[in-house]
Each structure stands twice: as C-alpha cells, then as structure tokens.
Motif scaffolding. Structure first.
Motif, PDB file in Angstrom:
ATOM      1  N   TRP B  35     -56.431 -19.948  10.254  1.00  0.00           N
ATOM      2  CA  TRP B  35     -55.397 -18.936  10.295  1.00  0.00           C
ATOM      3  C   TRP B  35     -54.785 -18.862  11.611  1.00  0.00           C
ATOM      4  N   LEU B  36     -55.978 -19.284  12.693  1.00  0.00           N
ATOM      5  CA  LEU B  36     -55.669 -19.247  14.049  1.00  0.00           C
ATOM      6  C   LEU B  36     -54.340 -20.406  14.271  1.00  0.00           C
ATOM      7  N   SER B  37     -54.990 -21.430  13.550  1.00  0.00           N
ATOM      8  CA  SER B  37     -54.095 -22.604  13.737  1.00  0.00           C
ATOM      9  C   SER B  37     -52.720 -22.450  13.489  1.00  0.00           C
ATOM     10  N   LEU B  38     -52.410 -21.506  12.250  1.00  0.00           N
ATOM     11  CA  LEU B  38     -51.061 -21.329  11.937  1.00  0.00           C
ATOM     12  C   LEU B  38     -50.561 -20.454  12.930  1.00  0.00           C
ATOM     13  N   ALA B  39     -51.266 -19.717  13.659  1.00  0.00           N
ATOM     14  CA  ALA B  39     -50.464 -18.550  14.358  1.00  0.00           C
ATOM     15  C   ALA B  39     -50.348 -19.298  15.748  1.00  0.00           C
ATOM     16  N   LEU B  40     -50.983 -20.572  16.003  1.00  0.00           N
ATOM     17  CA  LEU B  40     -50.709 -21.506  17.084  1.00  0.00           C
ATOM     18  C   LEU B  40     -49.165 -22.170  16.888  1.00  0.00           C
ATOM     19  N   GLY B  41     -49.107 -22.526  15.755  1.00  0.00           N
ATOM     20  CA  GLY B  41     -47.940 -23.278  15.385  1.00  0.00           C
ATOM     21  C   GLY B  41     -46.559 -22.233  15.623  1.00  0.00           C
ATOM     22  N   GLY B  42     -46.641 -21.069  15.289  1.00  0.00           N
ATOM     23  CA  GLY B  42     -45.800 -20.057  15.729  1.00  0.00           C
ATOM     24  C   GLY B  42     -45.597 -19.892  17.332  1.00  0.00           C
ATOM     25  N   ALA B  43     -46.821 -20.026  18.034  1.00  0.00           N
ATOM     26  CA  ALA B  43     -46.534 -20.020  19.610  1.00  0.00           C
ATOM     27  C   ALA B  43     -45.982 -21.148  19.933  1.00  0.00           C
ATOM     28  N   ILE B  44     -46.200 -22.341  19.223  1.00  0.00           N
ATOM     29  CA  ILE B  44     -45.352 -23.459  19.816  1.00  0.00           C
ATOM     30  C   ILE B  44     -43.976 -23.510  19.552  1.00  0.00           C
TER      31      ILE B  44
END
Lengths: 102, 168
Positions: B35-44
């Motif tokens: 889930w944190l990796s998905l959020a990281l995608g949003g941050a990118i």
C-alpha cells in the motif's frame, strides 16, 4: 483542468511503458516454457505448518525484522552518488543545481 | 526561499524516506509494503507535476546544443521513471494484498518476482545518480533552511541557476 490533463498524460505514458514490459515478459515466459504461467496460489495450496515454504510464499509478516534491505538500498545510493560526484569533480564538470527537475 | 521550493524539498524528502521504507518489506510487512508503494506512485506523479515546466522545456530543446547539459539528466530521469514502472508492475503481478483487495486474480509468473528484485536494484542505482545530479540544490536548500540569516545576495544565485537551467 490542466493538471488533470497532465496527470492523464503521465498515466498514459506509464501504461505504455508498463504494457511494453508486460508484453515482453509474458512473451519471453510463454515462449520458453508454457508451464511457467500458472494460477496464483490460493490459501491452502501449500501446507503452512513450517514443513515446506514455497519460494514465492516467503512470509514477510513474521513481525518487524531488522531493516537490512533499507540499509542495503541506502548504501547502494550513497556509493553510486559518491562515485558520480567524485568523477564529475575529477573531470572538472561542475554540475549546476537543478531545482526545477528534482 | 520560495514556497514552491520548500514544497518540492518536503515532497522529495518524504518520497526518498518512503522509498527507503518500502525497499524493506521484511521490516514493514507485506501489506504496508504494497500500500505504501502505491502511495509512492502518487507522490511521484506529484513530483512530476511540480517539475512539469522543466520536463516540457528540455523535451522541446532535447536535440539542440543548448540542452547538452540537461540531456544526461533527462535520459536518467526517463530511465528512473521506466524502472519505477517496472517495480510497480512486477509488484502488482506478485501482489498478495492490493490486487486481492480489489477482487482481482492475476496469472502468476515466477519471473515477475525476479524482475521485481532486479528493477529495485536498478532503481536504487538510478536514484543514487538522481540524488547526485541534484546534490548542489539539496545542499543549498538545507543551508538556507537551517541558516535563515543568509542575505538575499548570497541566496539569489540558486534562483538564477534555476532559471538558467530551464533554458539549457
């Protein structure tokens, strides 16, 4: 509105790159051995009493473990960045700060 | 120091720390990792939006002489973007939390797991280069945050470099 278009453009490019990767991986896998493709293992497919753990079912939820992978990532980045900065310094190529691209 | 630069620095710092955290799934547990990796995608995506002007400027001038200095940085950023997508794609293909959460079942292929590890290592190398490319900016931003008494004359070169960079 402009921002939504930008986001859509980013996502379209991401889907195109991802689709290319997906196509390449599935083509190479099915090309070498059709038996590699299989259904996702379901709970109960494997005995989970500790006797046997398939390689793709490593249990990451055993509790918090030492963040060795985090340190490994940090070390990789530090070494690469240090080498790059020293090389550019050695060759006298001063890199300008690029705040707009970070 | 402009508000946009502060926003950029905070976002980049948060993204960097999140990247480090998600690179250790045994530390976070698999569910948080995914889930944190998905959020990281949003941050990118937000990171790209904040730097949109630079992307457009350099893309338009990519094959001109004036973009010589930015070309390596541009190619490196594309490589980083592609390897990030590879991580996300391979991660979704071997997902045990996010994909099942949406009621989806994907055919599993063992090569995705290997690709996930390989692309993670490649991304770490590229991220090291990315940070090194922007090291001067990072250092100058931190200096200005922790030494707010820097007079405007010494603070201005960073802004002038920013404008100059957009043209080169």
């Amino acid at each position: 509105m402009k921002t939504i278009l930008k986001i859509l453009l980013i996502l379209v490019v991401a889907v195109m790159i991802g689709g290319t990767f997906y196509g390449a991986v599935t083509a190479s896998s099915s090309g070498t051995d059709g038996t590699i493709l299989q259904e996702r293992p379901q709970p109960g497919d494997f005995p989970l009493d500790g006797e046997f753990t398939p390689p793709d079912r490593e249990d990451f939820d055993d509790g918090v473990q030492f963040p060795a992978e985090m340190i490994k990532s940090l070390v990789i980045m530090t070494v690469v960045a240090t080498v790059y900065l020293n090389i550019t310094k050695y060759f006298g190529r001063k890199k300008p700060a690029m705040p707009t691209s970070l | 120091m402009s508000k946009q630069n502060i926003n950029k620095l905070l976002l980049d710092l948060g993204t960097f720390i999140t990247l480090l955290v998600v690179s250790a799934p045994r530390f976070t547990g698999e569910t948080i990792h995914e889930w944190l990796s998905l959020a990281l995608g949003g941050a990118i995506v937000v990171h790209l939006l904040l730097n949109w002007n630079w992307i457009v400027e350099v893309t338009a001038r990519l094959f001109t002489k004036s973009a010589k200095n930015s070309r390596l940085n541009y190619v490196l950023n594309w490589a980083l973007f592609a390897s990030g997508i590879m991580i996300m794609l391979s991660g979704l293909m071997i997902s045990k939390s996010v994909v099942p959460f949406f009621g989806l079942t994907l055919p599993q292929n063992m090569s995705w797991k290997e690709l996930h590890e390989v692309s993670t290592n490649i991304t770490m190398i590229l991220m090291g280069l990315h940070v090194a490319q922007h090291w001067n900016w990072i250092v100058s931003m931190f200096k200005r945050i922790f030494t707010p008494s820097i007079p405007a004359q010494t603070a201005s070169p960073v802004l002038s470099i920013q404008r100059k960079d957009a043209r080169t």
